[in-house]
Design a protein around this motif. Structure first.
Motif, mmCIF file in Angstrom:
data_model
loop_
_atom_site.group_PDB
_atom_site.id
_atom_site.type_symbol
_atom_site.label_atom_id
_atom_site.label_comp_id
_atom_site.label_asym_id
_atom_site.label_seq_id
_atom_site.Cartn_x
_atom_site.Cartn_y
_atom_site.Cartn_z
ATOM 1 N N TRP A 33 16.866 18.481 -6.487
ATOM 2 C CA TRP A 33 16.403 17.113 -6.174
ATOM 3 C C TRP A 33 16.928 16.121 -7.210
ATOM 4 O O TRP A 33 17.250 14.976 -6.887
ATOM 5 C CB TRP A 33 14.872 17.029 -6.137
ATOM 6 N N ALA B 15 1.410 9.740 -5.298
ATOM 7 C CA ALA B 15 1.879 11.050 -4.824
ATOM 8 C C ALA B 15 2.900 11.633 -5.794
ATOM 9 O O ALA B 15 2.838 12.821 -6.150
ATOM 10 C CB ALA B 15 2.493 10.914 -3.431
ATOM 11 N N GLY B 16 3.822 10.812 -6.255
ATOM 12 C CA GLY B 16 4.863 11.259 -7.186
ATOM 13 C C GLY B 16 4.282 11.736 -8.510
ATOM 14 O O GLY B 16 4.678 12.784 -9.030
ATOM 15 N N LEU C 149 0.824 -1.214 0.000
ATOM 16 C CA LEU C 149 0.000 0.000 0.000
ATOM 17 C C LEU C 149 0.861 1.267 0.000
ATOM 18 O O LEU C 149 0.586 2.216 -0.748
ATOM 19 C CB LEU C 149 -0.928 -0.008 1.230
ATOM 20 N N GLU C 150 1.927 1.286 0.820
ATOM 21 C CA GLU C 150 2.753 2.496 0.897
ATOM 22 C C GLU C 150 3.473 2.773 -0.422
ATOM 23 O O GLU C 150 3.682 3.925 -0.785
ATOM 24 C CB GLU C 150 3.738 2.421 2.071
ATOM 25 N N ILE D 136 0.862 4.397 -2.651
ATOM 26 C CA ILE D 136 0.673 5.789 -2.214
ATOM 27 C C ILE D 136 1.827 6.657 -2.716
ATOM 28 O O ILE D 136 1.626 7.755 -3.247
ATOM 29 C CB ILE D 136 0.555 5.871 -0.666
ATOM 30 N N GLY D 137 3.058 6.160 -2.605
ATOM 31 C CA GLY D 137 4.231 6.901 -3.062
ATOM 32 C C GLY D 137 4.192 7.172 -4.555
ATOM 33 O O GLY D 137 4.499 8.290 -5.004
ATOM 34 N N LEU E 134 1.192 12.809 -9.052
ATOM 35 C CA LEU E 134 0.406 14.031 -8.823
ATOM 36 C C LEU E 134 1.313 15.265 -8.708
ATOM 37 O O LEU E 134 1.083 16.275 -9.383
ATOM 38 C CB LEU E 134 -0.450 13.900 -7.554
ATOM 39 N N THR E 135 2.357 15.203 -7.865
ATOM 40 C CA THR E 135 3.207 16.387 -7.671
ATOM 41 C C THR E 135 4.027 16.687 -8.935
ATOM 42 O O THR E 135 4.324 17.842 -9.204
ATOM 43 C CB THR E 135 4.143 16.229 -6.445
ATOM 44 N N VAL F 268 13.520 21.503 -7.759
ATOM 45 C CA VAL F 268 13.440 20.165 -8.370
ATOM 46 C C VAL F 268 14.728 19.841 -9.133
ATOM 47 O O VAL F 268 15.111 18.668 -9.258
ATOM 48 C CB VAL F 268 12.176 19.977 -9.260
ATOM 49 N N ALA G 58 1.360 18.298 -11.552
ATOM 50 C CA ALA G 58 0.424 19.311 -11.039
ATOM 51 C C ALA G 58 0.455 20.605 -11.841
ATOM 52 O O ALA G 58 -0.564 21.298 -11.964
ATOM 53 C CB ALA G 58 0.739 19.606 -9.567
ATOM 54 N N VAL G 59 1.614 20.937 -12.410
ATOM 55 C CA VAL G 59 1.741 22.211 -13.127
ATOM 56 C C VAL G 59 1.053 22.184 -14.505
ATOM 57 O O VAL G 59 0.798 23.233 -15.098
ATOM 58 C CB VAL G 59 3.239 22.604 -13.249
#
Lengths: 92, 92
Positions: free
Chosen positions: B50, B11-12, B3-4, B7-8, B14-15, B47, B18-19
């Motif tokens: 990153w 989340a990745g 599950l995690e 979720i990761g 989506l972020t 980013v 997002a732009v």
């Protein structure tokens, strides 16, 4: 502290607080019609899920940076949605 | 897949993307005066760092998501800066 750790911390601070200039601009000008609310909806969902991911992994840097990011993006979303509602009322 | 992990990944995605709604809105309306260029300058630096962090750690998910995010935010920054230069010329 190693170089990669420093790079990670600087990167985290920058991506967490990047939305601040947009919030300041929106509050000062009270104009947000060119700003996409969908960007901030998706960002809130994304960083919100990253926070949940951090909780699963018990990883504090992920929880804190994404938690703060969630709050800031939610503030911006509130400003954008609030402003568009106000504009609709003025039209009526 | 746990599950995690799911979720990761969500989340990745989506972020990272997002732009996109902001880019589509800017291209359609050709209006970006309410958008803060500083937000996208800081996001590109963040980013970008990153991505460098991911290269240090040889961590492909970090490299790919932040690399794509860098390109998308750079596109939006190009639109915002290009538009404000055009407006300045029109004023002269």
């Amino acid at each position: 502290m190693e170089l990669e750790e420093i790079i990670g911390i600087v990167a985290g601070v920058l991506t967490t607080f990047a939305v601040l200039p947009q919030i300041i601009k929106a509050v000062r000008t009270r104009a947000v019609k060119d700003v996409s609310p969908y960007m901030f909806i998706i960002l809130c969902c994304g960083v919100g899920l990253w926070t949940v991911y951090g909780i699963f992994k018990m990883d504090w840097p992920i929880i804190v940076t994404n938690g703060v990011s969630f709050i800031l993006n939610a503030v911006m979303l509130y400003i954008v949605v609030g402003s568009s509602k106000k504009q609709q009322k003025e039209k009526c």
